[in-house]
Design a protein around this motif. Structure first.
Motif, PDB file in Angstrom:
ATOM      1  N   ARG A 141      31.960 -30.157 -79.140  1.00 61.04           N
ATOM      2  CA  ARG A 141      32.496 -28.805 -79.050  1.00 61.04           C
ATOM      3  C   ARG A 141      31.662 -27.834 -79.881  1.00 61.04           C
ATOM      4  O   ARG A 141      31.372 -26.723 -79.456  1.00 61.04           O
ATOM      5  N   GLN A 142      31.267 -28.262 -81.069  1.00 57.85           N
ATOM      6  CA  GLN A 142      30.486 -27.391 -81.946  1.00 57.85           C
ATOM      7  C   GLN A 142      29.116 -27.062 -81.366  1.00 57.85           C
ATOM      8  O   GLN A 142      28.571 -26.003 -81.637  1.00 57.85           O
ATOM      9  N   HIS A 143      28.553 -27.986 -80.568  1.00 56.15           N
ATOM     10  CA  HIS A 143      27.221 -27.770 -80.014  1.00 56.15           C
ATOM     11  C   HIS A 143      27.258 -27.367 -78.541  1.00 56.15           C
ATOM     12  O   HIS A 143      26.206 -27.278 -77.901  1.00 56.15           O
ATOM     13  N   ALA A 164      45.898 -26.117 -83.564  1.00 50.99           N
ATOM     14  CA  ALA A 164      44.513 -26.593 -83.637  1.00 50.99           C
ATOM     15  C   ALA A 164      43.786 -26.356 -82.324  1.00 50.99           C
ATOM     16  O   ALA A 164      42.604 -25.989 -82.309  1.00 50.99           O
ATOM     17  N   ALA A 165      44.490 -26.558 -81.197  1.00 47.97           N
ATOM     18  CA  ALA A 165      43.868 -26.320 -79.886  1.00 47.97           C
ATOM     19  C   ALA A 165      43.511 -24.843 -79.717  1.00 47.97           C
ATOM     20  O   ALA A 165      42.455 -24.506 -79.175  1.00 47.97           O
ATOM     21  N   ARG A 166      44.397 -23.956 -80.198  1.00 46.55           N
ATOM     22  CA  ARG A 166      44.127 -22.518 -80.099  1.00 46.55           C
ATOM     23  C   ARG A 166      42.895 -22.140 -80.919  1.00 46.55           C
ATOM     24  O   ARG A 166      42.044 -21.365 -80.465  1.00 46.55           O
ATOM     25  N   GLU A 167      42.784 -22.700 -82.121  1.00 43.27           N
ATOM     26  CA  GLU A 167      41.632 -22.412 -82.983  1.00 43.27           C
ATOM     27  C   GLU A 167      40.334 -22.919 -82.357  1.00 43.27           C
ATOM     28  O   GLU A 167      39.316 -22.218 -82.366  1.00 43.27           O
ATOM     29  N   LEU A 172      35.163 -21.633 -79.285  1.00 50.04           N
ATOM     30  CA  LEU A 172      34.296 -21.750 -78.113  1.00 50.04           C
ATOM     31  C   LEU A 172      34.120 -20.409 -77.414  1.00 50.04           C
ATOM     32  O   LEU A 172      33.007 -19.998 -77.076  1.00 50.04           O
ATOM     33  N   LEU A 173      35.227 -19.725 -77.205  1.00 48.06           N
ATOM     34  CA  LEU A 173      35.186 -18.458 -76.465  1.00 48.06           C
ATOM     35  C   LEU A 173      34.417 -17.391 -77.235  1.00 48.06           C
ATOM     36  O   LEU A 173      33.716 -16.566 -76.624  1.00 48.06           O
ATOM     37  N   ASP A 174      34.525 -17.409 -78.557  1.00 48.33           N
ATOM     38  CA  ASP A 174      33.777 -16.446 -79.366  1.00 48.33           C
ATOM     39  C   ASP A 174      32.269 -16.636 -79.216  1.00 48.33           C
ATOM     40  O   ASP A 174      31.498 -15.685 -79.394  1.00 48.33           O
ATOM     41  N   ARG A 175      31.844 -17.872 -78.900  1.00 51.00           N
ATOM     42  CA  ARG A 175      30.425 -18.141 -78.709  1.00 51.00           C
ATOM     43  C   ARG A 175      29.964 -17.881 -77.279  1.00 51.00           C
ATOM     44  O   ARG A 175      28.811 -18.131 -76.942  1.00 51.00           O
ATOM     45  N   GLY A 176      30.890 -17.408 -76.429  1.00 53.76           N
ATOM     46  CA  GLY A 176      30.517 -17.124 -75.053  1.00 53.76           C
ATOM     47  C   GLY A 176      30.566 -18.329 -74.143  1.00 53.76           C
ATOM     48  O   GLY A 176      30.015 -18.292 -73.033  1.00 53.76           O
ATOM     49  N   VAL A 177      31.215 -19.407 -74.570  1.00 53.86           N
ATOM     50  CA  VAL A 177      31.329 -20.607 -73.740  1.00 53.86           C
ATOM     51  C   VAL A 177      32.460 -20.413 -72.729  1.00 53.86           C
ATOM     52  O   VAL A 177      33.556 -19.988 -73.089  1.00 53.86           O
ATOM     53  N   ARG A 178      32.183 -20.712 -71.454  1.00 56.40           N
ATOM     54  CA  ARG A 178      33.223 -20.618 -70.434  1.00 56.40           C
ATOM     55  C   ARG A 178      34.153 -21.817 -70.563  1.00 56.40           C
ATOM     56  O   ARG A 178      33.699 -22.955 -70.730  1.00 56.40           O
ATOM     57  N   MET A 179      35.456 -21.577 -70.478  1.00 51.92           N
ATOM     58  CA  MET A 179      36.434 -22.642 -70.684  1.00 51.92           C
ATOM     59  C   MET A 179      37.439 -22.628 -69.547  1.00 51.92           C
ATOM     60  O   MET A 179      38.120 -21.628 -69.309  1.00 51.92           O
ATOM     61  N   VAL A 197      48.665 -20.496 -73.649  1.00 53.69           N
ATOM     62  CA  VAL A 197      47.854 -20.075 -72.491  1.00 53.69           C
ATOM     63  C   VAL A 197      47.667 -18.556 -72.488  1.00 53.69           C
ATOM     64  O   VAL A 197      46.580 -18.054 -72.177  1.00 53.69           O
ATOM     65  N   ARG A 198      48.712 -17.826 -72.863  1.00 55.55           N
ATOM     66  CA  ARG A 198      48.587 -16.373 -72.905  1.00 55.55           C
ATOM     67  C   ARG A 198      47.515 -15.949 -73.912  1.00 55.55           C
ATOM     68  O   ARG A 198      46.695 -15.056 -73.639  1.00 55.55           O
TER      69      ARG A 198
END
Length: 357
Positions: A141-143, A164-167, A172-179, A197-198
């Motif tokens: 996840r980190q990479h 923990a899942a939200r964090e 990921l999203l802050d780095r521009g990773v599509r999820m 989810v919201r």
């Protein structure tokens, strides 16, 4: 800086009384305890304490040639004398940290080349240690660079794992990773899951639901996939870590197929979940295949009690007195299309079948 923080660093705190004593010493050219105590109206113990503080802060130093006499020195000289050693140690430590990091990072090309060679040789690893699996997932996840694909069957997420899942999702999203994440329809009725989810969809994630899903799956950058190990119920599950490009590509295609047939999960405050028809349709389909209540509940990610409540409501709406008659009424109504299968026997059913009378 508070006094406790000064003390933790081994430095005395310069209080107002000691500062005034220092000012008088500068005017006198030396620290004369009796004179300063008289001028400032201090008691002898107070004057002695001020002297100790100023000496500890290097603002008073012995006169060259006459150590018994204390003379004030400039704040810049005192600061250099007091913190110089600490600053030097900090610089040396920072230099050592930089050197260690540089040496370790110089191994990165060797590491990634070795990983590529390993990926070509090994299709997958079976990791039985659940803690090690989690560590590997955290590392991926980190990479992660581009995309994460997740399948989370089993209905609502446990509320204790959602913070923990939200964090992790936000990182990921802050780095521009599509999820993209797939849940089952039954997750829509759970308030903590809807709130999670919201939050993540507001940050850019995409979430959909389906009536049934395959097992749990994590795919990072379409390069590596994690599948749960089949373990005994009393042991934490490990994982199969898949790296072989053909297998990973196949798993990605499975995900894309499920994603295309799923329903967007768009929780809105104040609105009830709108997936009741989807859940009931899935229950009817599994009932028509002859599955018992426990199997229907497990495949749809709900409790057996909730499943039986749905089945009772469906049976009542179909004006049936038994599962057999409910199955026949469903088949005759065409709700599930051309699927006339008896609920318990798995054989074709006709209006003359005694089970439907």
């Amino acid at each position: 800086m508070a006094g406790s923080e000064y003390s933790a660093l081994g430095f005395a705190e310069l209080d107002d009384l000691s500062a005034s004593a220092y000012g008088q010493a500068v005017r006198l050219g030396r620290f004369d305890r009796a004179t300063i105590a008289e001028q400032l109206g201090l008691t002898t113990p107070d004057a002695e304490r001020a002297e100790q503080v100023l000496r500890h802060l290097r603002l008073l130093q012995p006169m060259p040639g006459d150590p018994a006499v204390l003379v004030p020195v400039g704040p810049d000289v005192a600061a250099a004398d007091l913190v110089g050693a600490a600053e030097r140690q900090a610089r040396e430590l920072q230099q050592a940290v930089t050197e260690v990091r540089t040496k370790l990072l110089s191994l990165a090309p060797l590491y990634f080349e070795g990983r590529r060679e390993r990926n070509r040789v090994e299709a997958f690893d079976l990791i039985r240690d659940a803690a090690l699996v989690q560590s590997m997932i955290d590392e991926r996840r980190q990479h992660c660079r581009d995309e994460v694909l997740i399948i989370q069957p089993g209905g609502p997420r446990p509320s204790e794992v959602l913070p923990a899942a939200r964090e992790s999702a936000q990182e990921l999203l802050d780095r521009g990773v599509r999820m993209r994440t797939l849940y089952q329809h039954t997750a829509r009725s759970d308030l903590p899951t809807r709130a999670y989810v919201r939050d993540v969809t507001a940050a850019g994630a995409e979430v959909r639901t389906a009536d049934e899903l395959i097992d749990r799956l994590f795919i990072y950058d379409r390069e590596i996939a994690f599948l749960p190990e089949r373990s005994s119920p009393d042991q934490p599950p490990g994982a199969a870590v898949v790296r072989e490009p053909t297998l990973v590509s196949f798993l990605c295609q499975v995900f894309d197929y499920l994603w295309d047939g799923a329903t967007p999960f768009e929780p809105e405050t104040g609105k009830a979940p709108t997936t009741g028809d989807d859940v009931r349709h899935a229950i009817l389909r599994l009932m028509a295949k002859g599955y018992k209540d426990e199997m229907v509940a497990r495949r749809l990610g709900m409790s057996v009690r909730t499943c039986r409540r749905h089945i009772a409501e469906i049976t009542e709406e179909l004006e049936a007195t038994s599962r057999f008659q409910a199955g026949y009424n469903v088949a005759r109504s065409g709700i599930l299309g051309d699927f006339p299968i008896a609920l318990d026997t798995g054989r074709p059913v006709t209006p003359a079948d005694p089970a439907c009378r």
